[in-house]
Design a protein around this motif. Structure first.
Motif, PDB file in Angstrom:
ATOM      1  N   SER A 153       0.827  -1.207   0.000  1.00  0.00           N
ATOM      2  CA  SER A 153       0.000   0.000   0.000  1.00  0.00           C
ATOM      3  C   SER A 153       0.861   1.257   0.000  1.00  0.00           C
ATOM      4  N   VAL A 154       0.437   2.247  -0.784  1.00  0.00           N
ATOM      5  CA  VAL A 154       1.136   3.528  -0.853  1.00  0.00           C
ATOM      6  C   VAL A 154       0.098   4.646  -0.846  1.00  0.00           C
ATOM      7  N   ALA A 155       0.235   5.578   0.090  1.00  0.00           N
ATOM      8  CA  ALA A 155      -0.627   6.761   0.143  1.00  0.00           C
ATOM      9  C   ALA A 155       0.077   7.909  -0.562  1.00  0.00           C
ATOM     10  N   VAL A 156      -0.645   8.584  -1.461  1.00  0.00           N
ATOM     11  CA  VAL A 156      -0.063   9.658  -2.266  1.00  0.00           C
ATOM     12  C   VAL A 156      -0.779  10.964  -1.966  1.00  0.00           C
ATOM     13  N   GLY A 166       2.182  20.285   3.644  1.00  0.00           N
ATOM     14  CA  GLY A 166       1.739  19.099   2.915  1.00  0.00           C
ATOM     15  C   GLY A 166       2.408  17.830   3.412  1.00  0.00           C
ATOM     16  N   VAL A 167       3.685  17.943   3.778  1.00  0.00           N
ATOM     17  CA  VAL A 167       4.403  16.787   4.330  1.00  0.00           C
ATOM     18  C   VAL A 167       3.804  16.400   5.684  1.00  0.00           C
ATOM     19  N   GLU A 168       3.494  17.395   6.501  1.00  0.00           N
ATOM     20  CA  GLU A 168       2.880  17.128   7.791  1.00  0.00           C
ATOM     21  C   GLU A 168       1.517  16.460   7.622  1.00  0.00           C
ATOM     22  N   GLN A 169       0.764  16.920   6.628  1.00  0.00           N
ATOM     23  CA  GLN A 169      -0.549  16.329   6.361  1.00  0.00           C
ATOM     24  C   GLN A 169      -0.411  14.855   5.989  1.00  0.00           C
ATOM     25  N   LEU A 170       0.513  14.544   5.087  1.00  0.00           N
ATOM     26  CA  LEU A 170       0.718  13.152   4.683  1.00  0.00           C
ATOM     27  C   LEU A 170       1.223  12.311   5.850  1.00  0.00           C
ATOM     28  N   VAL A 189       4.054   8.851  -0.626  1.00  0.00           N
ATOM     29  CA  VAL A 189       4.623   9.602  -1.746  1.00  0.00           C
ATOM     30  C   VAL A 189       4.057  11.011  -1.701  1.00  0.00           C
ATOM     31  N   PHE A 190       4.952  11.988  -1.727  1.00  0.00           N
ATOM     32  CA  PHE A 190       4.570  13.397  -1.748  1.00  0.00           C
ATOM     33  C   PHE A 190       4.827  13.905  -3.161  1.00  0.00           C
ATOM     34  N   ALA A 191       3.742  14.184  -3.912  1.00  0.00           N
ATOM     35  CA  ALA A 191       3.863  14.541  -5.323  1.00  0.00           C
ATOM     36  C   ALA A 191       3.390  15.973  -5.545  1.00  0.00           C
ATOM     37  N   ALA A 192       4.173  16.756  -6.288  1.00  0.00           N
ATOM     38  CA  ALA A 192       3.821  18.151  -6.541  1.00  0.00           C
ATOM     39  C   ALA A 192       4.537  18.643  -7.792  1.00  0.00           C
ATOM     40  N   GLN A 193       4.023  19.733  -8.350  1.00  0.00           N
ATOM     41  CA  GLN A 193       4.689  20.336  -9.506  1.00  0.00           C
ATOM     42  C   GLN A 193       6.011  20.981  -9.091  1.00  0.00           C
ATOM     43  N   GLN A 194       6.024  21.550  -7.878  1.00  0.00           N
ATOM     44  CA  GLN A 194       7.249  22.112  -7.309  1.00  0.00           C
ATOM     45  C   GLN A 194       7.312  21.703  -5.845  1.00  0.00           C
ATOM     46  N   ARG A 209       8.778   9.403   0.003  1.00  0.00           N
ATOM     47  CA  ARG A 209       9.377   9.648  -1.309  1.00  0.00           C
ATOM     48  C   ARG A 209       8.759  10.882  -1.946  1.00  0.00           C
ATOM     49  N   CYS A 210       9.581  11.724  -2.551  1.00  0.00           N
ATOM     50  CA  CYS A 210       9.115  12.923  -3.235  1.00  0.00           C
ATOM     51  C   CYS A 210       9.143  12.713  -4.746  1.00  0.00           C
TER      52      CYS A 210
END
Length: 229
Positions: A153-156, A166-170, A189-194, A209-210
């Motif tokens: 399992s992976v939460a994104v 956002g990192v704290e939220q995840l 996984v922390f995914a973003a445009q920047q 992971r970013c």
């Protein structure tokens, strides 16, 4: 004639040679020149030149009142501040009904990024599959719940701009999800445009992971660049 500007239902455009004096907490003067006067239904009156982009030379914010006399407008607010516009020549004077404003729709907002990444979840890794978008938890929905190639399992969490919040939220989501024996262990996984450097450092320190998202690639748009091959 006195017009309470806040009751106007149309936008009025006036192009004129005029001079403008502001009297209030300070005094300001615009000498005679050709300008655009904009009277909006929100109650604002603004004076524009042919430069400065959207920024007016001077203005009066609502609520205010427009007093029209021969050759002179006086715009006054409840604080007693005045914008006095003296006309030399009026070149254009018109009213326009703009109608209801639907609001700005931004391209690439988080919901759209979430939708695109859900459709192309293998962007995160070969063999990945989507379990669910907006996966529910007791503290809010996780953007994407996925399984990697090994079935783990992976939460994104998806953001336009990745910051520490956002990192704290995840992190909170992961702490809760990992209490479920049917899901644990759950990676993040922390995914973003920047992604800001501080956010990346914090995420990696917590084993998250970013991933930097290329919005155009997700939409299937080729980069507008010359290629040799």
């Amino acid at each position: 004639m006195t017009i309470p500007v806040r009751t106007l239902s149309r936008v009025r455009l006036v192009i004129a040679r005029c001079k403008v004096d502001y009297v209030g907490r300070l005094h300001a003067h615009l000498p005679l020149a050709q300008r655009l006067l904009l009277i909006k239904s929100d109650g604002s009156v603004s004076v524009h030149s042919d430069d400065r982009a959207y920024k007016p030379l001077n203005w009066m914010s609502p609520p205010c009142w427009l007093i029209e006399d021969a050759g002179v407008w006086t715009v006054q607010n409840k604080s007693g501040e005045k914008l006095v516009i003296s006309f030399d020549e009026v070149l254009h004077d018109s009213d326009h009904e703009l109608g209801a404003e639907p609001g700005l729709v931004k391209d690439g907002v988080e919901a759209h990024l979430q939708e695109l990444l859900a459709e192309h979840v293998t962007t995160l890794g070969q063999g990945w599959s989507l379990v669910r978008r907006e996966y529910p938890t007791a503290i809010g929905p996780v953007d994407l719940m996925c399984r990697d190639a090994e079935g783990a399992s992976v939460a994104v969490e998806i953001k336009r701009r990745g910051e520490i919040d956002g990192v704290e939220q995840l992190t909170r989501y992961l702490e809760l999800l990992n209490r479920d024996p049917l899901l644990a262990p759950v990676a993040g996984v922390f995914a973003a445009q920047q992604i800001k450097p501080q956010a990346r450092t914090l995420a990696e320190d917590r084993g998250i992971r970013c991933v930097t998202l290329d919005y155009d690639s997700l939409r299937g748009i080729e980069p507008d660049e010359y290629r040799l091959f």
